[in-house]
Write an enzyme that holds these catalytic residues in place. Sequence first.
Site, PDB file in Angstrom:
ATOM      1  N   GLU A  66     -46.060 -20.312  27.900  1.00 42.46           N
ATOM      2  CA  GLU A  66     -46.197 -21.764  27.749  1.00 42.46           C
ATOM      3  C   GLU A  66     -47.195 -22.407  28.695  1.00 42.46           C
ATOM      4  OE1 GLU A  66     -42.638 -21.327  30.719  1.00 42.46           O
ATOM      5  OE2 GLU A  66     -43.427 -20.221  29.003  1.00 42.46           O
TER       6      GLU A  66
ATOM      7  N   GLU B 125     -42.525 -22.603  22.758  1.00 35.58           N
ATOM      8  CA  GLU B 125     -43.555 -22.732  23.796  1.00 35.58           C
ATOM      9  C   GLU B 125     -44.061 -24.160  23.912  1.00 35.58           C
ATOM     10  OE1 GLU B 125     -43.571 -20.305  25.655  1.00 35.58           O
ATOM     11  OE2 GLU B 125     -42.710 -18.802  24.326  1.00 35.58           O
TER      12      GLU B 125
END
Length: 400
Positions: free
Chosen positions: A273, A307
């Site tokens: 992420e 994410e």
Amino acid sequence: MTVSTPHDTDAPQPKFRKDYLPPNFMVDSVALEFDLEEDGTTVRAQIEMVREGAAGAPLVLKGEDLETLSVAVNGEARSADGYSVSGDELTIPDVPDRFTLETTVRIHPEKNTSLMGLYKSSGNFCTQCEAEGFRRITWFLDRPDVMATYRVTLTADRAKYPVLLSNGNRISEEDLGGGKYRVVWEDPFKKPSYLFALVAGDLHCHRGDFKTMTGRTIELEIYVEHLDADKCEHALGSLQRSMQWDEEVFGREYDLDLFNIVAVSDFNMGAMENKGLNVFNTKYVLADPETATDGDYDGVEGVIGHEYFHNWSGNRVTCRDWFQLSLKEGFTVLRDQLFSADMGSEPVKRIEDVRVLRGVQFPEDSGPLAHPIRPDSYREISNFYTSTIYNKGAEVIRMM
């Protein structure tokens, strides 16, 4: 000139949650310059630092496999006796309470087979810094409670690396002559070093956009290998639906002007992420009707959502230390579960989640690898990316 290496012969020592201490120094801002070459990369770092702890305490930074070329404090170069490298630590005594640290190191992404830090594979440069990979890029306070703004300058051969990406917004691009060019990125929001990202290569860009609830238009770019150019539309739609859902359900609007996704086959995690530049394994981005099942489509949508949701639950609001890993991962798993339930069938999604819990997490909980969602100690943090942290953590937060 000194090369930092971890203590390979020493067994990893346990770290205990009860021993947490805040850092002696904090970082205001970081400026990084990368010269990406075929036989090594030079990294120049300019770090604005402020003392938070005891007066007179030396600055101690972490690093692995770094060839240290220079160290300077407030523009004054330190000679070899003005700092020391021991194992994976750089120690600089006699630093003021507020100062600028400048270091230059040489690293070798082309030889980095750990796939942590900056590495090169299949002709592309890529990074993976969670949990402790940033220390393979430059000397730093590589811990989640040290957050800073980043400005990143990338220089490379345009023919070989026509795409140069990092976190935040693209500020400028400049031709340097001789086939070289420079791209500058800036992330105005403070983040820990594990969210740093860099990608350089020859990639296809699939573009779209999203209009936020306040009327801002966000540019969306998905980068893939050229042969996968026709397999990105579902990922783009998944990202757009994720952004809209997070606004409608949690009131969270995306905060940068650009959101990038890169899908590469040589990535040792499912997805990551990194702020504004998510890096994925191709499994969780690419899909077309000729080869993908319904389960593949759902998987892409769920991981893209997971994410993206980290932008707030993990990135802007992050962990104090790695003992709090489930605070970001368990909560974000819950958020992606709720998203997938809203996009499809809520009862079917709930059954799927419970099957994963019973099939993977229950055996983990009843065996020798059992651990709480907030462990008291660990030897290697990478071993705690488990179903307990993710799936059991999601259930605990769901109950809360």
